[in-house]
Design a protein around this motif. Structure first.
Motif, short mmCIF file in Angstrom:
data_model
loop_
_atom_site.label_atom_id
_atom_site.label_comp_id
_atom_site.label_asym_id
_atom_site.label_seq_id
_atom_site.Cartn_x
_atom_site.Cartn_y
_atom_site.Cartn_z
N VAL A 17 0.71 -1.18 0.07
CA VAL A 17 -0.04 0.06 0.34
C VAL A 17 0.74 1.57 0.00
O VAL A 17 1.69 1.40 0.63
CB VAL A 17 -1.00 -0.32 1.34
CG1 VAL A 17 -1.97 0.89 1.33
CG2 VAL A 17 -2.27 -1.65 0.76
N VAL A 18 1.09 1.90 -0.88
CA VAL A 18 1.42 3.33 -0.63
C VAL A 18 0.66 4.71 -0.79
O VAL A 18 -0.80 4.50 -1.40
CB VAL A 18 2.71 3.21 -2.03
CG1 VAL A 18 3.63 2.25 -2.22
CG2 VAL A 18 1.22 3.81 -3.87
N ASP A 19 1.27 5.64 -0.67
CA ASP A 19 -0.01 6.73 -0.73
C ASP A 19 1.06 7.08 -1.70
O ASP A 19 2.42 7.97 -2.32
CB ASP A 19 0.73 7.54 0.03
CG ASP A 19 0.48 7.41 1.47
OD1 ASP A 19 -0.63 6.98 0.85
OD2 ASP A 19 0.37 7.65 2.39
N ALA A 20 0.23 7.52 -3.29
CA ALA A 20 0.38 7.83 -4.58
C ALA A 20 -0.15 9.06 -5.35
O ALA A 20 -1.12 9.58 -5.27
CB ALA A 20 0.44 6.36 -5.11
N HIS A 21 1.36 9.43 -5.85
CA HIS A 21 0.50 11.11 -6.33
C HIS A 21 1.64 11.29 -8.07
O HIS A 21 2.44 10.93 -8.15
CB HIS A 21 0.83 12.43 -5.67
CG HIS A 21 -0.28 12.11 -4.76
ND1 HIS A 21 -1.13 12.19 -4.00
CD2 HIS A 21 0.52 11.67 -3.59
CE1 HIS A 21 -2.33 11.86 -2.96
NE2 HIS A 21 -0.83 12.36 -2.52
N HIS A 22 0.68 11.61 -8.70
CA HIS A 22 1.50 11.32 -10.56
C HIS A 22 2.78 12.99 -10.51
O HIS A 22 2.51 13.72 -9.86
CB HIS A 22 0.60 12.52 -11.21
CG HIS A 22 2.06 12.33 -12.94
ND1 HIS A 22 1.91 10.80 -13.51
CD2 HIS A 22 1.18 13.25 -13.14
CE1 HIS A 22 2.40 11.61 -14.51
NE2 HIS A 22 2.46 13.30 -14.47
N GLY A 23 3.69 12.00 -10.58
CA GLY A 23 4.86 12.81 -10.79
C GLY A 23 5.76 13.04 -9.37
O GLY A 23 6.50 13.48 -8.67
N ALA A 24 5.09 12.23 -8.28
CA ALA A 24 5.71 12.28 -6.51
C ALA A 24 6.27 10.42 -7.12
O ALA A 24 5.93 10.06 -6.96
CB ALA A 24 5.08 12.34 -6.16
N PRO A 26 6.05 7.57 -4.73
CA PRO A 26 5.26 6.83 -4.12
C PRO A 26 5.72 5.98 -3.10
O PRO A 26 7.09 5.83 -2.20
CB PRO A 26 4.96 5.76 -4.84
CG PRO A 26 5.58 5.70 -6.06
CD PRO A 26 6.31 6.66 -6.42
N LEU A 27 4.88 6.49 -2.01
CA LEU A 27 5.59 6.57 -0.25
C LEU A 27 4.77 4.52 0.83
O LEU A 27 3.64 5.06 0.57
CB LEU A 27 5.28 7.86 0.63
CG LEU A 27 6.01 8.83 0.22
CD1 LEU A 27 5.30 9.77 0.63
CD2 LEU A 27 7.71 9.14 -0.21
N PRO A 28 5.44 4.32 1.04
CA PRO A 28 5.23 2.87 1.71
C PRO A 28 4.17 3.50 2.87
O PRO A 28 4.72 3.97 3.46
CB PRO A 28 6.31 1.97 1.66
CG PRO A 28 7.39 2.55 0.48
CD PRO A 28 7.25 3.96 0.65
N ALA A 29 3.23 2.78 2.31
CA ALA A 29 2.24 3.06 4.10
C ALA A 29 2.29 1.49 4.46
O ALA A 29 2.57 2.35 6.09
CB ALA A 29 1.49 3.46 3.41
N THR A 30 2.25 0.81 3.96
CA THR A 30 2.24 -0.31 4.43
C THR A 30 2.30 -1.44 4.09
O THR A 30 2.50 -1.92 2.84
CB THR A 30 0.69 -0.88 5.12
OG1 THR A 30 1.09 -2.01 6.05
CG2 THR A 30 -0.38 -1.07 4.48
N SER A 31 3.03 -2.92 4.21
CA SER A 31 2.95 -3.88 3.47
C SER A 31 2.71 -5.69 4.32
O SER A 31 3.06 -5.76 5.42
CB SER A 31 4.34 -3.80 3.72
OG SER A 31 4.29 -5.44 2.29
#
Length: 308
Positions: A17-24, A26-31
């Motif tokens: 699960v990642v916090d994802a935004h176009h051009g940025a 992806p920051l992992p939130a949980t696995s």
């Protein structure tokens, strides 16, 4: 947005699960990872057995529960070689769809190679020039090379660490003649398919991805996972030769005591080492830089590009 990716591989079912935004980034939130070992639920004629299908449905449900709890807005689910190659793969996919509502996308081998290449390119950047990526999974080996985000050559070979352990490396540890025969078979298969890669030309940076590659590098002295994803890690061909020799004379239980080696993957690590060494030798690569991103991240990046 919060994006979830479910990866049904030969060894594990893995939800990222990642916090994802176009051009940025992806920051992992949980696995959330479950040891499924689908490749061990394959009958002699290649079919996925009933227990394997039962476990897959149950684990997909578990991933869906975790994704809901984590506020995932969009879930992408995909499967690789274990289901792709099974004669009853479509039946298993239909059962997953009917019982969980999840549509598992089956990636082709070249698609796996291309998406993993995209992840490595984004991680290391354009300054890396022409890139070569070596990815060892449980069921297949992916190789890709090129100077853009889309590789000029992308190959998938049935040389995964789990598959080779099952088919070519019985015993714990296997005897020297068995290891030698497996080594010969692996090298012959890679050598017969290398032409598309060699036509790409000189490589500026060679990259290794996958848990197998990270474990081999850790045994050879690379930084532990506790130092985070940004620690530079690499695997030298000269060090890999020593690692393979060590793995070839130790049991799975002893391998699991080595740094960076999990008990669940210890038995198949020798096969992974033989594949990595063969690829480095035949491609004349002296060092692989280890990339923390691989197929899952490639899927995420591809989805973000579509959103953009």
């Amino acid at each position: 947005m919060r994006l979830g990716v479910v990866d049904v591989g030969s060894n594990t079912v893995h939800l990222l699960v990642v916090d994802a935004h176009h051009g940025a980034q992806p920051l992992p939130a949980t696995s959330h990872k479950i040891e499924l070992r689908l490749s061990e639920h394959v009958t002699d004629d290649g079919h996925i057995d009933e227990q394997g299908a039962d476990d897959l449905v149950r684990f997909i449900r578990e991933c869906l529960d975790v994704a809901e709890d984590q506020g995932v807005e969009e879930l992408v689910a995909f499967a690789t070689s274990a289901i792709r190659e099974a004669p009853n793969g479509e039946e298993v996919l239909a059962r997953v769809r009917e019982e969980t509502g999840t549509e598992l996308r089956v990636l082709s081998g070249p698609d796996e190679a291309r998406l993993t290449f995209l992840a490595a390119r984004r991680w290391f950047g354009w300054s890396s020039g022409t890139l070569l990526v070596v990815d060892i999974g449980g069921g297949s080996l992916e190789l890709a090379a090129g100077m853009d985000e889309e590789p000029d050559a992308a190959l998938s070979l049935p040389l995964g660490a789990g598959r080779l352990t099952r088919d070519l490396l019985p015993g714990d540890p296997p005897d020297a003649d068995t290891v030698r025969a497996a080594r010969k078979s692996i090298r012959a298969r890679i050598a017969s398919d290398l032409r598309p890669l060699t036509k790409v030309g000189a490589v500026d940076r060679a990259v290794g991805t996958s848990k197998t590659m990270r474990s081999l590098a850790r045994i050879a002295g690379a930084a532990p996972s506790s130092e985070g994803p940004y620690a530079a890690r690499s695997l030298a061909r000269s060090d890999l030769a020593d690692v393979v020799e060590l793995l070839g004379r130790t049991t799975a239980a002893r391998r699991a005591e080595l740094p960076g080696v999990s008990a669940s993957r210890a038995r198949q690590l020798l096969a992974g080492g033989l594949v990595a060494e063969a690829a480095m030798d035949l491609l004349q690569v002296e060092r692989l830089d280890i990339c923390p991103w691989a197929l899952r991240e490639g899927i995420i990046l591809g989805r973000l590009d579509q959103m953009g």
